[in-house]
Each structure stands twice: as structure tokens, then as C-alpha cells.
Design a protein around this motif. Structure first.
Motif, PDB file in Angstrom:
ATOM      1  N   LYS A 150      22.951  40.907  15.223  1.00  0.00           N
ATOM      2  CA  LYS A 150      24.159  41.666  14.892  1.00  0.00           C
ATOM      3  C   LYS A 150      25.111  40.846  14.029  1.00  0.00           C
ATOM      4  CE  LYS A 150      24.047  44.577  18.973  1.00  0.00           C
ATOM      5  NZ  LYS A 150      24.784  45.124  20.092  1.00  0.00           N
ATOM      6  N   VAL A 151      24.606  39.708  13.531  1.00  0.00           N
ATOM      7  CA  VAL A 151      25.450  38.800  12.759  1.00  0.00           C
ATOM      8  C   VAL A 151      25.083  38.861  11.279  1.00  0.00           C
ATOM      9  CG1 VAL A 151      26.144  36.387  12.474  1.00  0.00           C
ATOM     10  CG2 VAL A 151      25.630  37.273  14.753  1.00  0.00           C
ATOM     11  N   GLU A 152      26.086  39.088  10.449  1.00  0.00           N
ATOM     12  CA  GLU A 152      25.848  39.076   9.000  1.00  0.00           C
ATOM     13  C   GLU A 152      25.801  37.628   8.524  1.00  0.00           C
ATOM     14  OE1 GLU A 152      28.672  40.327   5.591  1.00  0.00           O
ATOM     15  OE2 GLU A 152      27.515  42.129   6.121  1.00  0.00           O
ATOM     16  N   GLN A 153      24.762  37.311   7.741  1.00  0.00           N
ATOM     17  CA  GLN A 153      24.589  35.957   7.232  1.00  0.00           C
ATOM     18  C   GLN A 153      24.399  36.010   5.720  1.00  0.00           C
ATOM     19  OE1 GLN A 153      21.676  33.598   9.286  1.00  0.00           O
ATOM     20  NE2 GLN A 153      22.139  34.528  11.245  1.00  0.00           N
ATOM     21  N   ALA A 154      24.541  34.845   5.090  1.00  0.00           N
ATOM     22  CA  ALA A 154      24.343  34.750   3.645  1.00  0.00           C
ATOM     23  C   ALA A 154      23.444  33.556   3.350  1.00  0.00           C
ATOM     24  CB  ALA A 154      25.680  34.593   2.936  1.00  0.00           C
ATOM     25  N   LEU A 155      22.541  33.747   2.415  1.00  0.00           N
ATOM     26  CA  LEU A 155      21.640  32.692   1.978  1.00  0.00           C
ATOM     27  C   LEU A 155      21.845  32.498   0.482  1.00  0.00           C
ATOM     28  CD1 LEU A 155      19.117  30.840   2.370  1.00  0.00           C
ATOM     29  CD2 LEU A 155      17.736  32.851   1.832  1.00  0.00           C
ATOM     30  N   ASP A 156      22.304  31.320   0.092  1.00  0.00           N
ATOM     31  CA  ASP A 156      22.459  31.002  -1.327  1.00  0.00           C
ATOM     32  C   ASP A 156      21.178  30.343  -1.819  1.00  0.00           C
ATOM     33  OD1 ASP A 156      25.008  32.001  -1.251  1.00  0.00           O
ATOM     34  OD2 ASP A 156      26.005  30.056  -1.246  1.00  0.00           O
TER      35      ASP A 156
END
Length: 181
Positions: free
Chosen positions: A135-141
Motif C-alpha cells: 500500500k506504499v507508493e515508491q519511486a525508482l530512479d
């Protein structure tokens, strides 16, 4: 100019984007094209490549391949499909904001495949994939060089167009006991 460059020049000269060229051992020559947004086409205004687009490009390529004396058994010109591959930084820029699936060359946190919304990285260099893990929004650069494969994720709506819901009926006048004259 080799025949591959001639194919690219022909396809781009017809105002299409050359997405890819494959040549199989069986003599199949597959050319994948796409429409360029904002471009006008003699085959009509459509968002996606049409059969008529493929026919027009096929005719031109048949002439070219004969002149260039390219040996092939069958020519296939097609669209990149709904799960279109993203092969260049220009493709990434064009499809920013879309849902994509990427496969990294090297694993990050134990995995190589990620799916999410493609964005430009904050620093202006590279890309960012925003996805939900649990339920956690994450970001991958990531940089373009770190990608083995990237594709659009097809978003299908099998329900089609829906009619607008009818406006609710006006309540009946019940001042006379509910009987109408």
C-alpha cells in the motif's frame, strides 16, 4: 548507404517512426512502424497505425528492397502493438506519464522487473518509475543505460463507451393524494 539505412530513410520520409527492423533466418523481414503524434496522414486521422498505413509503407519498401537487391522471402510491416517497446530515450520522453513495465540489466533490491508510471527524474537526467508496493507508493530512479527492456502496459477497457446515466425523473406531484387526472 546500406539497406537498413535506406529502410529507415523511406519510413521516416513517409512521416512514420521506425520502431524496429527484424530479419529472421526463414527470410522474414519484419518492419515495425508507428504514427507520430500531431502528424497528418493521407490514410486518415487515427491515434494508432492502421492497415492502410502498413499497406502504404509495404508498397514503398517493396520498391526500395528490389532496387537495393535485398534478399527476403516475405515482408511484414506492422504496428508496435499496445505493449509497444520503448527502445530509445526519445521513446521514454514521448511516453512520460504512461504505465510501463521495465526490466533492469542488474537487480535492484532483489528484482529486475518493475511496473509503474514513467516520469522524468527530478534532477532532469534519467527517469523515475512510480509504483505501489503493498500500500506504499515508491519511486525508482534509473538511467536509460540501466534498462534491458521497457514496454508500455496495455490499458484495455472491454466495456467500451457507455451512455450517460439518465437524469433522475422529477418527483411526481402528490398533493392530490397521488392520483393523476
Amino acid at each position: 548507404m546500406n539497406w537498413m539505412q535506406a529502410v529507415e530513410k523511406t519510413v521516416t520520409g513517409l512521416q512514420y517512426e521506425l520502431v524496429g527492423v527484424e530479419r529472421s533466418a526463414g527470410g522474414l523481414l519484419r518492419v515495425t512502424i508507428d504514427r507520430i503524434p500531431g502528424q497528418s496522414y493521407p490514410t486518415g486521422e487515427h491515434e494508432f497505425v492502421t492497415v492502410e498505413d502498413c499497406e502504404a509503407v509495404t508498397r514503398q519498401l517493396q520498391y526500395l528492397l528490389e532496387v537495393e537487391n535485398v534478399d527476403y522471402a516475405r515482408l511484414e510491416v506492422s504496428s508496435p502493438g499496445l505493449d509497444r517497446p520503448l527502445k530509445t530515450p526519445a521513446h521514454f520522453a514521448r511516453f512520460t506519464g504512461q504505465l510501463v513495465q521495465i526490466t533492469l540489466k542488474l537487480p535492484f533490491q532483489g528484482r529486475k522487473k518493475y511496473q509503474g508510471t514513467l516520469l522524468a527524474a527530478d534532477a532532469g537526467e534519467g527517469w523515475r518509475l512510480v509504483f505501489t508496493e503493498g500500500k506504499v507508493e515508491q519511486a525508482l530512479d534509473f538511467s536509460f543505460d540501466e534498462i534491458r527492456e521497457a514496454r508500455l502496459v496495455p490499458v484495455l477497457d472491454f466495456k467500451g463507451r457507455r451512455k450517460a446515466a439518465p437524469a433522475p425523473a422529477a418527483p411526481a406531484d402528490t398533493t392530490d393524494g397521488g392520483q393523476q387526472e
